[in-house]
Design a protein around this motif. Structure first.
Motif, PDB file in Angstrom:
ATOM      1  N   ASP A 162      -8.054   3.501 -28.366  1.00 13.66           N
ATOM      2  CA  ASP A 162      -8.889   3.678 -29.549  1.00 13.66           C
ATOM      3  C   ASP A 162     -10.127   4.433 -29.092  1.00 13.66           C
ATOM      4  OD1 ASP A 162      -9.470   3.526 -32.159  1.00 13.66           O
ATOM      5  OD2 ASP A 162      -9.752   1.361 -32.265  1.00 13.66           O
ATOM      6  N   GLU A 167     -17.179   5.295 -27.079  1.00 15.80           N
ATOM      7  CA  GLU A 167     -16.427   4.232 -26.434  1.00 15.80           C
ATOM      8  C   GLU A 167     -14.943   4.546 -26.397  1.00 15.80           C
ATOM      9  OE1 GLU A 167     -17.107   0.625 -28.558  1.00 15.80           O
ATOM     10  OE2 GLU A 167     -15.780   1.154 -30.208  1.00 15.80           O
ATOM     11  N   ILE A 169     -11.467   2.215 -25.960  1.00 12.76           N
ATOM     12  CA  ILE A 169     -10.950   0.853 -25.880  1.00 12.76           C
ATOM     13  C   ILE A 169      -9.457   0.928 -25.582  1.00 12.76           C
ATOM     14  CG2 ILE A 169     -10.571  -1.302 -27.126  1.00 12.76           C
ATOM     15  CD1 ILE A 169     -13.057  -0.694 -28.744  1.00 12.76           C
ATOM     16  N   ASN A 171      -5.844  -1.244 -24.917  1.00 11.77           N
ATOM     17  CA  ASN A 171      -5.110  -2.494 -25.064  1.00 11.77           C
ATOM     18  C   ASN A 171      -3.641  -2.209 -24.825  1.00 11.77           C
ATOM     19  OD1 ASN A 171      -7.389  -2.827 -27.515  1.00 11.77           O
ATOM     20  ND2 ASN A 171      -7.153  -4.590 -26.187  1.00 11.77           N
ATOM     21  N   ILE A 347     -19.796  -5.392 -23.951  1.00 11.43           N
ATOM     22  CA  ILE A 347     -18.400  -5.079 -23.633  1.00 11.43           C
ATOM     23  C   ILE A 347     -17.552  -6.343 -23.523  1.00 11.43           C
ATOM     24  CG2 ILE A 347     -19.079  -2.968 -22.435  1.00 11.43           C
ATOM     25  CD1 ILE A 347     -18.230  -4.424 -19.805  1.00 11.43           C
ATOM     26  N   GLU A 349     -17.437  -8.694 -25.494  1.00 14.64           N
ATOM     27  CA  GLU A 349     -16.882  -9.014 -26.805  1.00 14.64           C
ATOM     28  C   GLU A 349     -15.479  -8.459 -26.973  1.00 14.64           C
ATOM     29  OE1 GLU A 349     -19.654  -7.448 -29.558  1.00 14.64           O
ATOM     30  OE2 GLU A 349     -21.246  -8.891 -29.093  1.00 14.64           O
ATOM     31  N   GLN A 350     -15.140  -7.425 -26.208  1.00 11.20           N
ATOM     32  CA  GLN A 350     -13.819  -6.808 -26.296  1.00 11.20           C
ATOM     33  C   GLN A 350     -12.837  -7.393 -25.283  1.00 11.20           C
ATOM     34  OE1 GLN A 350     -13.136  -4.528 -28.563  1.00 11.20           O
ATOM     35  NE2 GLN A 350     -15.171  -4.027 -29.288  1.00 11.20           N
ATOM     36  N   ASN A 402      -6.573  -5.149 -21.080  1.00 10.37           N
ATOM     37  CA  ASN A 402      -7.683  -4.792 -21.964  1.00 10.37           C
ATOM     38  C   ASN A 402      -8.674  -3.958 -21.174  1.00 10.37           C
ATOM     39  OD1 ASN A 402      -6.708  -6.479 -24.121  1.00 10.37           O
ATOM     40  ND2 ASN A 402      -7.595  -8.240 -23.051  1.00 10.37           N
ATOM     41  N   ILE A 404     -12.395  -1.293 -21.592  1.00  4.37           N
ATOM     42  CA  ILE A 404     -13.423  -0.672 -22.433  1.00  4.37           C
ATOM     43  C   ILE A 404     -14.358   0.163 -21.575  1.00  4.37           C
ATOM     44  CG2 ILE A 404     -14.827  -2.786 -22.346  1.00  4.37           C
ATOM     45  CD1 ILE A 404     -15.933  -1.969 -25.116  1.00  4.37           C
ATOM     46  N   LYS A 406     -17.833   2.105 -22.564  1.00  6.50           N
ATOM     47  CA  LYS A 406     -18.720   2.165 -23.724  1.00  6.50           C
ATOM     48  C   LYS A 406     -20.091   2.687 -23.341  1.00  6.50           C
ATOM     49  CE  LYS A 406     -20.438  -0.801 -27.497  1.00  6.50           C
ATOM     50  NZ  LYS A 406     -19.753  -0.114 -28.595  1.00  6.50           N
TER      51      LYS A 406
END
Length: 755
Positions: A162, A167, A169, A171, A347, A349-350, A402, A404, A406
């Motif tokens: 994404d 950023e 992301i 997954n 970060i 939070e992700q 996962n 990230i 950012k």
């Protein structure tokens, strides 16, 4: 991430994939990167075949020839000095820089079931997806630890990406089919634990890696299988440890042991209680087996100089350099560790709280990691990317992934104006950007058009969600309607020969667009008389008006057809009490109609020449201006009043029910407050009423300055700011701050935040 596009590696990839510009594909593209027998990279593109898939007409630098392979036609093409091959099989189009790969399409080979399973896990709604196999040795390593090689870590990975402006992301999942030769399987039969190392890692370090397990013996057994070794560690130090961390600080490292039983671990270290010094009341001890961690945990750990250690609550920290240990102690006591920094909290939070493997980079660590894979790219700078992370969470026989990266700006000062993001379009902007509502999140997004008549929908994170070619420029402001009365909003507007209704995915809503031979001369007027979503769409063509419903059918009950002359302002709908009024004007006549188009109010005035300024309902009167700059108002009985506001012929007004704003030459008036502003070439003023406050915005297009005033004509702090159009002001996300969007450079959209 724009700097990546300037790297040698990126430009090389861009050059190899230059032929993509020739593809006229309407379906998704699958881009494959592989290595041939000479370790050279081959680039392959796969998509659904369609007629005229190549846009090669009139190209002077394109040539092609066709030949047969096993009686199947193959095409050799040359474009901009690069050669590529293409063929069609089972309605699928293949193009590759490798002739062997294209020939392979027509050969029979065993189907890779595992790879197919991974391909089926990707999410086609994401910006992109990456599927990789263990032979991807051209990606050297995305680990802080050089000894961890990508091609020996796992067999298959599928990652959805994404991508926003600031950023990335990730997954997905990763899996190793060979349990003894892939490093990921050292976590087999272990349970991920909470990663607590960030509580110890100094914020000024390059980053850290943490790996966890619920039982050291099981983890050790898996690691020995991977290393094909039978020698295990004869120490009790790790018996009560569930997390190992490595801190990276320049050329130095430190090891963290997170203990579940501090007393037991201290007892295991009883022979190492040789205190060498004390720092801030924390004893520092010598450690006699500095290579213990590299012998036990390689290749995850290569640090073999752990000659000192200290204890911080339940964390045992080992290092060789005394300054490194002192820095860790000081930051731990001062609570200036990663866990205390807002950028790490952002970060996190992700991410999941518990992971088998967690890697976190600071800006310098990210730069070093990417430099391993992008050679000769010293221009990579990531100062604003203060924390990036990737984690693996082992689950049965595979691991969740996962990640990230950012960009996190420093927190802004109170009342300051911060530039949140800049979005660069393909071409120059044609009109001012505006906010529209995302009915899914109830947040705001941006809609704007470029000079090629492409309409863009952009998220409030700066991601271009779609781009759609229109037949002409948008007239006026884009409205939103709920055509199906189900809470989903569509964009509705007119161009000179079309009326569009477009859903949030960029698709036309049937039966629109409506096509018109005669020119539409005013913005589309959208009326919802009773707020019941029975919309009326009013189309203005010269002196004629046509009213449609949302089925693109003429509303037969509307009898007004033509004005006495060309209509010079957008028709407006107002309600006073229980009565509806439709107001429009020509240069010398003001029409005030009822719903059916019959005259409801006849103004008691003659010999008036109107300006093209809009009509407003101000103080319950129909209000506009004359060509000589006077304010004219008409009440519901037709009584007319004129007020000399001393406006020049080139003026502009905007009004709400209780507030009137006017601009003329170097004077801006808000309610009864008039201020002098610099002479310039100004946009029309815009009036906003948000959270019970009035804001008035105006832009000096000559000096590229945006001004924002309150209801008392007082300029807000830290204005003006840079901008080149009218603005749209609103709360676009979940915080309480206001944001506004404006044109920046001729092809950029800027979002500012008012802190």
């Amino acid at each position: 991430m724009q700097r990546l596009s300037n790297t040698v590696s990126y430009k090389k990839l861009e050059d190899k994939l230059d032929y993509l510009s020739l593809l006229n594909a309407s379906e998704d593209l699958l881009i494959c990167i592989s290595q041939d027998e000479r370790d050279s990279l081959a680039y392959t593109v796969i998509t659904k075949y369609q007629t005229n898939i190549f846009k090669s007409d009139s190209l002077t630098d394109y040539t092609e020839e066709t030949f047969l392979y096993k009686n199947k036609p193959l095409t050799r093409s040359k474009f901009n000095g690069n050669t590529f091959y293409s063929t069609i099989a089972d309605s699928t189009f293949f193009a590759s820089s490798s002739k062997a790969i294209v020939e392979m399409v027509h050969n029979k080979f065993a189907q890779n079931i595992e790879l197919e399973k991974f391909y089926n896990t990707i999410d086609i709604t994401k910006t992109a997806s990456i599927i990789s196999t263990s032979n991807t040795s051209y990606i050297k390593s995305f680990f802080l630890e050089d000894s961890i090689k990508t091609n020996s870590f796992t067999n298959y990975s599928a990652l959805d990406i994404d991508l926003n402006q600031d950023e990335i992301i990730l997954n997905g999942i990763t899996k190793a089919t060979d349990s003894s030769k892939s490093l990921i399987n050292i976590f087999k039969n272990t349970i991920p634990q909470e990663n607590l190392c960030p509580n110890v890692v100094p914020a000024n370090s390059d980053g850290f890696m943490s790996f966890t397990f619920n039982n050291f013996k099981d983890f050790e057994s898996n690691l020995l299988k991977f290393k094909a070794s039978s020698s295990n560690v004869t120490t009790m130090i790790f018996d009560n440890i569930n997390e190992i961390g490595i801190i990276y600080q320049g050329s130095e490292q430190a090891i963290i042991l997170n203990s579940l039983d501090v007393i037991a671990t201290e007892e295991a270290l009883a022979s190492e209680q040789n205190k060498t010094t004390t720092y801030r009341e924390i004893p520092i001890y010598n450690f006699s087996t500095p290579d213990l961690f590299s012998k036990t945990f390689s290749p995850l750990v290569t640090f073999n100089k752990a000659s000192k250690y200290c204890l911080l609550d339940n964390f045992f920290v080992f290092a060789n350099d005394m300054e490194v240990l002192q820095n860790i102690i000081a930051n731990y006591q001062n609570k200036t560790t990663f866990s205390e920094r807002h950028y790490f909290k952002t970060i996190k939070e992700q991410l999941s709280d518990a992971a088998s493997l967690l890697m976190v980079n600071s800006a310098s660590g990210l730069e070093n990691t990417l430099s391993k894979n992008f050679a000769n790219n010293s221009n990579l700078k990531f100062d604003d990317y203060k924390a990036s992370a990737i984690q693996l969470i082992y689950d049965t026989n595979f691991a969740h992934v996962n990640g990230i990266v950012k960009k996190i700006k420093t927190k802004a000062r109170l009342n300051s104006i911060s530039e949140e993001l800049t979005v660069k379009l393909d071409k120059a902007l044609l009109n001012a950007p505006q906010f529209v509502t995302n009915h899914v999140t109830n947040q705001k997004e941006i809609v704007v058009q470029d000079i090629n008549n492409n309409l863009y929908l952009i998220s409030n994170k700066g991601k271009v969600l779609w781009k759609k070619q229109l037949h002409g420029p948008v007239l006026g402001t884009i409205e939103q309607i709920d055509i199906y009365k189900n809470g989903r909003l569509q964009l509705v507007f007119a161009t000179p020969h079309r009326v569009y209704v477009i859903d949030r995915n960029g698709n036309d809503v049937a039966p629109f667009p409506g096509k018109f031979n005669d020119e539409i001369t005013q913005p589309l007027s959208v009326f919802d008389y009773d707020k019941n979503k029975n919309y009326r769409l009013l189309v203005t063509q010269g002196k004629d008006v046509l009213m449609y419903n949302v089925k693109a059918q003429i509303v037969k009950g509307f009898i007004f057809k033509s004005a006495n002359n060309r209509i010079i302002s957008q028709p407006k709908h107002f309600r006073i009490g229980r009565k509806d009024y439709i107001a429009l004007k020509t240069q010398n006549k003001l029409y005030i109609l009822d719903r059916t188009g019959r005259n409801r109010v006849t103004p008691k005035t003659t010999n008036v020449t109107f300006s093209p300024e809009p009509i407003y309902l101000f103080q319950n009167k129909f209000t506009t201006t004359t060509a000589n700059g006077s304010l004219m108002s008409v009440d519901s009985k037709g009584n007319t009043a004129t007020q000399n506001l001393k406006l020049s012929k080139k003026h502009s007004i905007v009004a709400s029910s209780k507030t009137l704003v006017s601009h003329s030459e170097n004077k801006l008036s808000i309610k009864n407050n008039t201020i002098e502003i610099d002479y310039g070439s100004y946009s029309i003023p815009k009036l906003f009423y948000i959270n019970d406050k009035i804001y008035v915005a105006i832009t000096d297009l000559q000096s590229h300055k945006v001004y924002l005033y309150d209801s008392r004509s007082k300029l807000l702090p830290n204005f003006p700011v840079y901008g080149n159009s009218t603005i749209d002001l609103n709360q676009i996300d979940r915080d309480r701050n206001l944001e506004f969007v404006v044109e920046g450079e001729d092809n950029t959209v800027i979002i500012y935040k008012i802190n």
